[in-house]
Every structure is written in C-alpha cells, then in structure tokens.
Design a protein around this motif. Structure first.
Motif, mmCIF file in Angstrom:
data_model
loop_
_atom_site.group_PDB
_atom_site.id
_atom_site.type_symbol
_atom_site.label_atom_id
_atom_site.label_comp_id
_atom_site.label_asym_id
_atom_site.label_seq_id
_atom_site.Cartn_x
_atom_site.Cartn_y
_atom_site.Cartn_z
ATOM 1 N N SER A 101 -46.229 -11.524 -26.345
ATOM 2 C CA SER A 101 -45.092 -10.807 -26.910
ATOM 3 C C SER A 101 -44.688 -11.467 -28.225
ATOM 4 C CB SER A 101 -43.908 -10.812 -25.936
ATOM 5 O OG SER A 101 -42.763 -10.276 -26.550
ATOM 6 N N ASN B 201 -44.644 1.577 -25.203
ATOM 7 C CA ASN B 201 -43.873 1.687 -26.443
ATOM 8 C C ASN B 201 -44.538 0.935 -27.595
ATOM 9 O OD1 ASN B 201 -41.761 3.260 -25.268
ATOM 10 N ND2 ASN B 201 -41.033 1.411 -24.258
ATOM 11 N N ASN C 64 -40.687 -1.080 -32.007
ATOM 12 C CA ASN C 64 -40.052 -1.648 -30.827
ATOM 13 C C ASN C 64 -40.460 -3.111 -30.694
ATOM 14 O OD1 ASN C 64 -38.793 0.808 -29.727
ATOM 15 N ND2 ASN C 64 -40.911 1.496 -29.476
ATOM 16 N N VAL D 169 -35.200 2.064 -17.941
ATOM 17 C CA VAL D 169 -36.296 1.254 -17.393
ATOM 18 C C VAL D 169 -37.558 2.091 -17.170
ATOM 19 C CG1 VAL D 169 -37.051 -0.107 -15.402
ATOM 20 C CG2 VAL D 169 -34.764 -0.456 -16.354
ATOM 21 N N TYR E 176 -38.276 4.811 -20.662
ATOM 22 C CA TYR E 176 -38.495 4.166 -21.965
ATOM 23 C C TYR E 176 -39.311 2.884 -21.818
ATOM 24 C CZ TYR E 176 -37.584 1.654 -26.298
ATOM 25 O OH TYR E 176 -37.745 0.958 -27.460
ATOM 26 N N LEU E 177 -38.776 1.926 -21.066
ATOM 27 C CA LEU E 177 -39.433 0.629 -20.986
ATOM 28 C C LEU E 177 -40.795 0.721 -20.310
ATOM 29 C CD1 LEU E 177 -38.929 -2.361 -21.671
ATOM 30 C CD2 LEU E 177 -38.017 -2.653 -19.364
ATOM 31 N N ARG E 178 -40.909 1.511 -19.238
ATOM 32 C CA ARG E 178 -42.157 1.608 -18.503
ATOM 33 C C ARG E 178 -43.001 2.819 -18.886
ATOM 34 N NH1 ARG E 178 -43.965 -2.123 -17.809
ATOM 35 N NH2 ARG E 178 -45.080 -1.741 -15.876
ATOM 36 N N ILE F 284 -33.933 3.475 -26.862
ATOM 37 C CA ILE F 284 -33.095 2.280 -26.848
ATOM 38 C C ILE F 284 -31.622 2.660 -26.757
ATOM 39 C CG2 ILE F 284 -32.799 2.075 -29.353
ATOM 40 C CD1 ILE F 284 -33.541 -0.789 -26.892
ATOM 41 N N ASN G 238 -39.569 -12.984 -24.492
ATOM 42 C CA ASN G 238 -39.980 -11.971 -25.457
ATOM 43 C C ASN G 238 -39.948 -12.508 -26.885
ATOM 44 O OD1 ASN G 238 -40.748 -9.441 -26.393
ATOM 45 N ND2 ASN G 238 -38.627 -8.778 -26.629
#
Length: 643
Positions: free
Chosen positions: A72, A100, A157, A222, A225-227, A246, A350
């Motif tokens: 990351s 993303n 992102n 979660v 978007y995130l997954r 976001i 991150n």
C-alpha cells in the motif's frame, strides 16, 4: 522497435542473471500464489516513465523487493511499477484483488511482440474479463520457462495493490477469497438490520432509526466501495460509486453523530461536545463537495482526520455517560474502541507510518471485520438500552402503583378520620343543644299551663333568649363548617374599615357581658382599612369573643384591639380569664381537633367555632396564634393584609 530491442538486450542479461531472480512457479499443487514478496516495486513519483524506460537493463536495480504479499502506498499521484517473472505450463491469470484502482496497464512480450492490456475502474465493465470485484488479466503459458511482465498502476484513491498469479483452477480460489469474508459480513449485517428494524417498528424511537441509517451507509461504503461490489450494479452506478464512494464515509459519520448524541443523551452528559459534533455535521459536507468536484485526495484526507477524531469524541461521551451510571454505554464504549483501533491500524499500515506494521491481507480485512464487531456491539447497546427502558418503565409503574396505594390508604385514613370527626360532632352538638331545647320546651309547657307569673315569664325569657342565641351560633358554625368541608365557601376579600366593623360586633354582646359583669372594650384606631372577606372576618371575631366571654370570670375584662405594621394589621382578642396550659393550646390548635371545656359558668361548647376560625384566618392570609398561661388569661391574634 526500440522497446523490442531493449527487451532483447534485457532478455540476454536476464538469462545471465536468472539465478538471482525470483520466479513464481505455478503448478497443480500451487495453482494460486500471492506474489507481492516475489515482485520488484518502483514508485514513479512524477508518473512520467514509460515501459521503454523501465525495461532498460540500467533501470533494473531500481526495482526493490518487498517482504509481504500486499503493498500500500496511501494516497499518491505517483505511478507504481511492478516487475515479476512467472513459470507455468498452463494458462495463467494475473489478479489484482482490489476494486478501486483507476488504471492498470499490463505489459508482456509474447513471441517477440509487445502485448498491452488496459483495465481499471474507469473503463466500461464490458471490458473486464470477469465481472467480479478486482481486475484479472490473462497471461500466456510459458511452457515451464521464465516469462516476465510489467504492471503500471495509478489511482486517485488510496493505492493498495494485492497481486496474485493463478491457473484456471486457482482462479476459483481467488474469487472465493474475494467473496467469502464479504458474504459472512453481509449476513451478519443483514441479521442486525432485520433485528433493529423490528425494534424500530415496535418502539419508534430515533435511536434505532439513526442506527439503521448508520448501518446502511457504513455497509454501503465497505461492500460497494471499499470491497468493489459496485461492479454488480451496472456501468453508470458502478462508475459513480467508484468516483464518489468516499462520500459514503461523510454521510456515515453524520448518522454516527446523530445516533451517538441521541443514544448517550449528549445534551445531559456532554453538552459542549454535543454542540461541537452538531457543528461537525455541517462541516462534513465539505469532503462531499470536494469529492463531487473531483478532488478526491482532499476529501479522503479530511475524512481520515475525522476517522481519528470522531471515535475519541464518542468514547469520551460514553465514559461521561458511564460515570452517570448509564449501563448501555458499556457496549457503546467497547464498540467504538474496537473500531478506533481498527481504523488506526488500517490507516497506519496504509500510509506506512510504522515500518514494523506493514499492509497485509489481515490489515486489508480488518476494517470489515472490526465494523461487523462494532455494529454487533452497538446492537447489544441498543438491546441493553431497550432492557433499561423496560426496567425503568416497570419501576415507574411500580412507583405509580405504590403512590396510588399510598394515596388510597391516605384517603381511606382521612375518610375514617372525617367520619370519626362527624360522629363526634353530632354527639357534641346533640348534647350541646339538648339543654337549651329542654329549657325552651319546659318554658312553653309552663306558659301553656299558666303556671308562671308575668315576672317569672320575664326572667325566663332572658334565659330563653340566651339559649336561642347559643343555638343559633352553634347552627351557623355547623353550617359554615359543613360548607367548608365541601369546598363550597369562597373567600372574596374586600376593603373593610376596621373601627366601625369591630364596634358593630361588640354592640351585639352587651347582654352576654352584662350577665357576667364583664367589661368589654375596643382599642381600634380610626382610619385603618384591611383587606378580608367580610363574613369570614365577622365569624372569626365573633367566635373569639364567644370563647373570651366563656372563659372570663364575673367582673373580668375583654379587650379587642389591633397592632399595625407596614403591610399587615394584627387583630387580637385579649382577656384576663382562667388561661390554659401549653398542652391544651397544642390540642386546641391541632388539625381537626374539636377540643372544648366548660366555661366559668359551666357554659358548654363544641370546639367547632375555633376550627372555623383557624380555616378562615388561613383563607384570609393569616395564622391563628395564642399567648396564654394558667390563671393569666389568654390572647388570640391573627394578621390580615392592610390597605
């Protein structure tokens, strides 16, 4: 042509240095491998390098190994280059297990020709080989020989790059890895949502509404978007969520604030923090606007700051609530503590702030897992709150029942006392009226029989007149007392000139005082005006005079006077009679006491008159006071407002 020539030169050098290179070998036994630690990594900060630049032999030392399977870089405008070598006798797939990523370029040479495959979240979904979260690329079989590829990644992102190589058999494992945890997470969330939706419908409280909105927004962030589950929603919606997802965080925090303030009663436990959080709700629209305007890095940085500050604020409020013995705050405190720790670990890994805490697959999944734990704990907090509400409701009902029982008991007691008083009153009045009525009946019988002379009739008439006056006074007192018990008497204050008022009352007592040779006089200055109910003040003074005459011996003296102050006038009736002991005064002034003793000439009484005096004095703004001692007479006094 230059790229191909550079590749030929690089291939020759690679053959010489192949012993030093890490080759990913795929086989039936090893059909799926994460390759982060087997790749070379380079950050092109200016994002200007091309494939021709990075495949030059002189550039190869710039590719650095990494110790973990996932890397990351946080939020960056740089381009990330990855170089890897694989060996497989089967068809091979390169999988980027993160949704993303704005753009991914895969470069490899096949039969001396450069192949370029482009993918990313900005491209149409139809260009994706498999319509699943993440990105997949097909690589040619290498027939057991080492074969290279290069990957260029760039994103607005957070740049998270989990790479894996897999055969067709291992591809299923990759997809399962993408879905299993998310499906378990979705199942937990769905159960929590259904349970709390039922409670919201049943109870209708805002706590459950805010929690449900918070749950929906957090899960949306979660999962979609995130997954990367937005890929199942169609091209337009998928693109919109990828670009603006976001903003889910900002809206999630808004509902989190509303829920926390409502659930923890922030107005009571942390009023200043509550005001600050409401201001923050307005400020959270700033990252939403930034995101919609295309400035995603700025929006993400603002929300990362909020991700640290808000849990601390909620934890502080929960501690304050716990100090006030609000037990459901325990689960709330645990929930946000878990989420705070997970957010700190995720953000720290991150951004690479701590070298000993690298970004890895457990870090990648910590946020969904922690959020599921947090939401479960919040649901327990709501359940505890519901239990607390039921306990308080039962306690309130029991208290109300106890109060009703107490009131019923008190009223029953009052009713018994009232009945006892009425029975006593009837006994006293019947006894008190019997003698005067018998005297009157006897006199009438003697008159009818003509057994009395004119002089005897004259003497008896005086006695009869006194008896009738006594009966009239008793009946008037009884009537007023019964009306006062039924709250039928109204007090209507009016201006009363005190001097003529008292003189008029005194004139009606000449016969009674003459019988006992009592000197009755008034000491009332002229011009004094008081505010009182005329009839009630009349009854008060008359009853006090009756008592004074009753307990003053022959030849005694009674004085009716007043003492003036700025706003009140104290009226008093003073005699030099037999007086009273303190115990008698206490009994005389006690509530519902009809205490009476015989006068100096064996005069009878009911005690009802003094009870009326006490009640009417209170109605006119005063209190009856008694100054007395045995053998030293008595003074009864009270105050009324002065005009």
């Amino acid at each position: 042509m230059r790229i191909i020539l550079s590749y030929v030169i690089f291939t020759v050098l690679f053959a010489v240095q192949s012993s030093a290179a890490s080759v990913v070998k795929l086989s039936t036994q090893h059909s799926y491998q994460r390759i982060g630690r087997l790749c070379g990594w380079y950050m092109d900060k200016d994002a200007r390098l091309t494939l021709n630049d990075v495949i030059q032999p002189a550039f190869q030392p710039n590719f650095q190994p990494y110790e973990h399977d996932m890397r990351s870089y946080g939020i960056t405008n740089a381009a990330i280059w990855i170089h890897a070598t694989y060996s497989s006798k089967e068809r091979t797939y390169l999988v980027a297990e993160f949704a993303n990523i704005d753009s991914i370029f895969l470069y490899y040479f096949d039969s001396g020709r450069l192949k370029t495959i482009v993918s990313g979240s900005h491209l149409p979904l139809k260009n994706k080989r498999f319509r699943v979260p993440g990105f997949s690329f097909e690589l040619p079989a290498s027939n057991g020989q080492p074969k290279e590829f290069w990957v260029r990644v760039r994103s607005g992102n957070a740049v998270i790059i989990p790479l894996a190589l897999t055969t067709p058999e291992g591809l299923q494992r990759s997809f399962m890895g993408l879905f299993v945890i998310e499906l378990v997470y979705a199942g937990v969330v769905l159960a929590l949502f259904a349970y709390n939706l039922f409670l919201f419908i049943s109870l209708g409280t805002r706590n459950y509404l805010y929690y449900l909105c918070y749950l929906i927004c957090f899960v949306g962030f979660v999962l979609f978007y995130l997954r990367g589950f937005h890929v199942f929603l169609g091209q337009k919606l998928s693109y919109f969520i990828n670009m603006n997802g976001i903003s889910f965080v900002a809206v999630t925090y808004m509902f989190a604030i509303l829920f926390s303030v409502s659930f923890l009663d922030g107005k009571k436990h942390a009023p200043r923090l509550r005001k600050a959080l409401f201001v923050l709700i307005g400020l959270l629209w700033i990252p939403v606007i930034f995101n919609l305007a295309g400035y995603r890095p700025g929006a993400i940085k603002i929300l990362e700051l909020c991700s640290f500050l808000l849990p601390f604020a909620f934890i502080y409020m929960a501690i304050k609530a716990l100090k006030q013995r609000y037990r459901p705050a325990r689960y709330f405190l645990a929930a946000w503590s878990v989420l705070l720790v997970s957010m700190m670990l995720f953000a720290t890994a991150n951004t690479g702030l701590l070298p000993f805490l690298p970004f890895s697959f457990w870090t990648f999944y910590i946020l969904p897992i922690a959020s599921a734990v947090e939401m479960s704990l919040l649901s327990l907090a709501l359940g505890s709150h519901y239990t607390e509400m039921k306990r308080e409701k039962i306690a309130m009902q029991e208290a109300m029942l106890a109060e009703v029982e107490k009131e019923v008991t008190e009223r029953t007691k009052q009713l018994k006392e009232s009945n006892h008083v009425k029975d006593k009153m009837l006994g006293i009045i019947s006894h008190d009226l019997r003698k005067p009525l018998n005297n009157l009946s006897g006199l009438l019988d003697l008159v009818e029989l003509k057994a009395l002379s004119a002089g005897e009739i004259q003497d008896f008439s005086l006695t009869v007149r006194q008896n009738i006056k006594h009966i009239t006074g008793t009946m008037n007192n009884m009537l007023n007392w019964s009306l006062s018990q039924m709250n039928r008497i109204e007090t209507r204050p009016q201006k009363i000139i005190l001097y003529p008022f008292i003189l008029q009352i005194i004139e009606t007592y000449w016969y009674s005082t003459d019988q006992k040779n009592i000197h009755l006089k008034a000491d009332i200055p002229e011009g004094i005006v008081v505010l009182a109910d005329f009839n009630q003040l009349n009854l008060i003074v008359r009853n006090l005079l009756d008592n004074a005459i009753k307990f003053t011996p022959k030849g005694g003296m009674i004085l009716v006077g007043c003492r003036t102050a700025a706003k009140t006038v104290e009226l008093y009736v003073q005699d030099n009679g037999i007086g009273m002991h303190p115990q008698e005064v206490e009994r005389l002034l006690s509530e519902n006491s009809f205490y009476s003793t015989e006068g100096t000439e064996e005069e009878k009484g009911t005690g009802l008159g003094l009870q009326l005096c006490k009640e009417f004095i209170v109605r006119n703004g005063g209190i009856l006071e008694v100054k007395t001692a045995p053998g030293e007479g008595a003074e009864f006094s009270f105050c009324v407002p002065r005009v």
